[in-house]
Design a protein around this motif. Sequence first.
Motif, short mmCIF file in Angstrom:
data_model
loop_
_atom_site.label_atom_id
_atom_site.label_comp_id
_atom_site.label_asym_id
_atom_site.label_seq_id
_atom_site.Cartn_x
_atom_site.Cartn_y
_atom_site.Cartn_z
N THR A 106 0.86 -1.18 0.00
CA THR A 106 0.00 0.00 0.00
C THR A 106 0.90 1.24 0.00
OG1 THR A 106 -0.11 0.17 2.42
CG2 THR A 106 -1.70 -1.28 1.33
N ALA A 107 0.28 2.41 0.09
CA ALA A 107 1.07 3.63 0.07
C ALA A 107 2.04 3.71 1.25
CB ALA A 107 0.14 4.85 0.07
N GLY A 108 1.67 3.12 2.38
CA GLY A 108 2.51 3.27 3.55
C GLY A 108 3.06 2.00 4.15
N ASN A 109 2.59 0.82 3.70
CA ASN A 109 2.96 -0.42 4.36
C ASN A 109 3.03 -1.58 3.37
OD1 ASN A 109 2.58 0.59 7.31
ND2 ASN A 109 0.61 1.06 6.33
N THR A 110 3.54 -2.68 3.87
CA THR A 110 3.49 -3.94 3.14
C THR A 110 2.62 -4.89 3.96
OG1 THR A 110 5.68 -3.65 2.17
CG2 THR A 110 4.80 -5.89 2.26
N LEU A 148 11.32 -0.35 8.40
CA LEU A 148 10.21 -1.26 8.32
C LEU A 148 10.06 -2.02 9.64
CD1 LEU A 148 8.27 -1.96 5.98
CD2 LEU A 148 9.66 -3.99 5.58
N ARG A 149 8.86 -1.99 10.19
CA ARG A 149 8.57 -2.65 11.46
C ARG A 149 7.65 -3.83 11.23
NH1 ARG A 149 11.11 0.30 15.90
NH2 ARG A 149 11.32 2.46 15.21
N LYS A 150 7.74 -4.80 12.10
CA LYS A 150 6.84 -5.96 12.02
C LYS A 150 5.67 -5.76 12.97
CE LYS A 150 9.65 -9.68 10.22
NZ LYS A 150 10.06 -11.09 10.37
N ALA A 151 4.47 -5.78 12.39
CA ALA A 151 3.25 -5.60 13.16
C ALA A 151 2.27 -6.71 12.83
CB ALA A 151 2.62 -4.24 12.86
N VAL A 152 1.43 -7.06 13.79
CA VAL A 152 0.41 -8.06 13.53
C VAL A 152 -0.94 -7.54 13.99
CG1 VAL A 152 1.97 -10.02 13.68
CG2 VAL A 152 0.81 -9.25 15.74
N ILE A 153 -1.96 -7.84 13.20
CA ILE A 153 -3.35 -7.56 13.54
C ILE A 153 -4.08 -8.88 13.48
CG2 ILE A 153 -5.44 -6.30 12.94
CD1 ILE A 153 -3.72 -4.21 11.56
N ASN A 182 -5.03 6.52 13.84
CA ASN A 182 -3.61 6.19 14.00
C ASN A 182 -3.12 5.37 12.80
OD1 ASN A 182 -3.16 6.87 17.12
ND2 ASN A 182 -5.14 5.84 16.89
N PRO A 183 -3.10 5.98 11.62
CA PRO A 183 -2.73 5.20 10.42
C PRO A 183 -1.28 4.73 10.50
CG PRO A 183 -2.82 7.55 9.92
CD PRO A 183 -3.38 7.39 11.30
N PRO A 184 -1.05 3.46 10.30
CA PRO A 184 0.33 2.95 10.36
C PRO A 184 1.13 3.36 9.14
CG PRO A 184 -1.18 1.22 9.69
CD PRO A 184 -2.03 2.39 10.05
N ARG A 185 2.42 3.51 9.34
CA ARG A 185 3.34 3.83 8.25
C ARG A 185 4.64 3.07 8.47
NH1 ARG A 185 -0.70 5.28 6.57
NH2 ARG A 185 -1.33 7.28 5.68
N GLY A 186 5.23 2.63 7.38
CA GLY A 186 6.53 1.97 7.46
C GLY A 186 6.50 0.63 8.15
N ILE A 201 -8.38 -3.15 5.45
CA ILE A 201 -7.26 -3.01 4.51
C ILE A 201 -7.18 -1.60 3.97
CG2 ILE A 201 -6.36 -3.79 2.29
CD1 ILE A 201 -7.39 -6.59 3.00
N HIS A 202 -8.31 -0.96 3.74
CA HIS A 202 -8.29 0.38 3.16
C HIS A 202 -7.64 1.40 4.10
CE1 HIS A 202 -11.83 0.77 5.74
NE2 HIS A 202 -11.71 2.08 5.64
N ASN A 203 -7.54 1.08 5.39
CA ASN A 203 -6.90 1.99 6.34
C ASN A 203 -5.42 1.67 6.55
OD1 ASN A 203 -8.86 3.89 7.16
ND2 ASN A 203 -9.89 2.33 8.39
N LEU A 204 -4.89 0.73 5.79
CA LEU A 204 -3.50 0.34 5.96
C LEU A 204 -2.65 0.72 4.77
CD1 LEU A 204 -4.12 -3.22 7.49
CD2 LEU A 204 -3.60 -1.09 8.70
#
Length: 475
Positions: free
Chosen positions: A330-334, A386-391, A451-455, A472-475
């Motif tokens: 996406t524009a800000g994340n993978t 790049l950070r590792k995040a989980v939802i 709180n939109p995530p980035r990176g 997904i549209h917010n990521l």
Amino acid sequence: MNIAELYTLYKQRPAVTTDSRACPPGALFFALRGESSDGNAYAEKALQAGCSHAVIDDAAAWAGERTILVDNALETLQQLARLHRRTLGVTVIGITGTNGKTTTKELMAKVLSQKYSVLFTEGNLNNHIGVPLTLLRLTGRHEIAVVEMGANHPGEIRDLAEIALPDYGLITNVGYAHLEGFGSFEGVVRAKGELYDFLRRTDGRIFIDGDNRYLTEMAEGIEKTVYGKIPDVSPRRSDAGNVSGGKAPSVTGKVTHNYPFLSFRWQTPGAASPDVEAYDVETRLVGDYNLGNALAAIAAGLHFHVPPGLINGAISAYEPANSRSQRKKTAGNTLVIDAYNANPSSMRAALENFASAESRPGRTPPPEEEKELSGTTFSRGDSAPLRKAVILGDMLELGERSPELHGEIIALVKKCGFDSVLLCGEQFSAAGQTFTCFRDVDGLNEYLEANPPRGCEILIKGSRGMHLEKIIHNL
């Protein structure tokens, strides 16, 4: 009207529907009863929409001579599908399992399609309605059908096998899923094993993961082709080849690379040639847990004499869809999207793979740009590494063991040490006080909008009923 007479009608225009809003001209409409609706109420509408006949099981829905009254419309649909499958004599491969059955079905269909005309289950039409609808799509041009079979109660796989009459079978694995219906892990094993029971009784053949002790214990007395993982494979590579002879050789393979997509090497150690050939394959699949799914497709391809070069090309070209093992920028994340379904075994596999996979490095920001990233919040700096995040969303239908099994997943998440964790659902909310939790996807979406995530590289995993695709549209 008996089933033979109904089949004569079906052959005049081989199409069926259970939806009065989608009526191909001349199709048979089956009035099925659901939890919230009764298809009998729509029989007349289906006839007006172009169906040739309507099969009903409620006399009050009679709509003239083109109405066919039966005792049970669903059972009639299943009987019709069984008769059609038996009449055509197409080779049928039945696939079930706790995890990976849809991906394996699609990989196997892609591989076999390199040489044969193949019909396979579309989407998630893998139940008592979907299986007969799939079989009734068979035509005289099809040579192989790959039929997915799902279940959440004992006896369902047995019943589906009696409808589809598979010649071959595959159980991908067994794990903790649908415990509300199966009662226990042992109940899951027995229920999935109903496919083996059918094939044992009918002298069928199975493709089996030789590394899975639960499957191998159940597979006694059945002709089999074995695949599995190995610690090492011959380094010599070949991009073409041919498999001939009678019995297909066993297939073994290992992961060679796991980021951003799975790559693996496979070989046929049972081949007659003294020089074992090894083949390297790059896929568009996320996760080393997909190795077994790919090896199953290779085993089937070799058994049906599809050349290795064509097998490799089919697997490399396959791209998953429907929120299964997908990787999306996406524009800000993978994003790693695996939100079609979830149970403890698939959740554990996804988390462990995500934790161990390489992470693409990013630019380390100067101190004034650094934004702290705790276990419950996202970095919002585009320049952050790049950070590792989980939802994660709840794993549904786990019955009495649900709190325990969700707690085990939370313990694993803590052990993995992800940079950010967000949990969604009542079960995770009750067990995951360490992390930020949301009761439903709407609350999660509100948080992400603020709180939109980035990176970040973000794993999204949860049961389909949690609807995590909505974030997904917010990521």
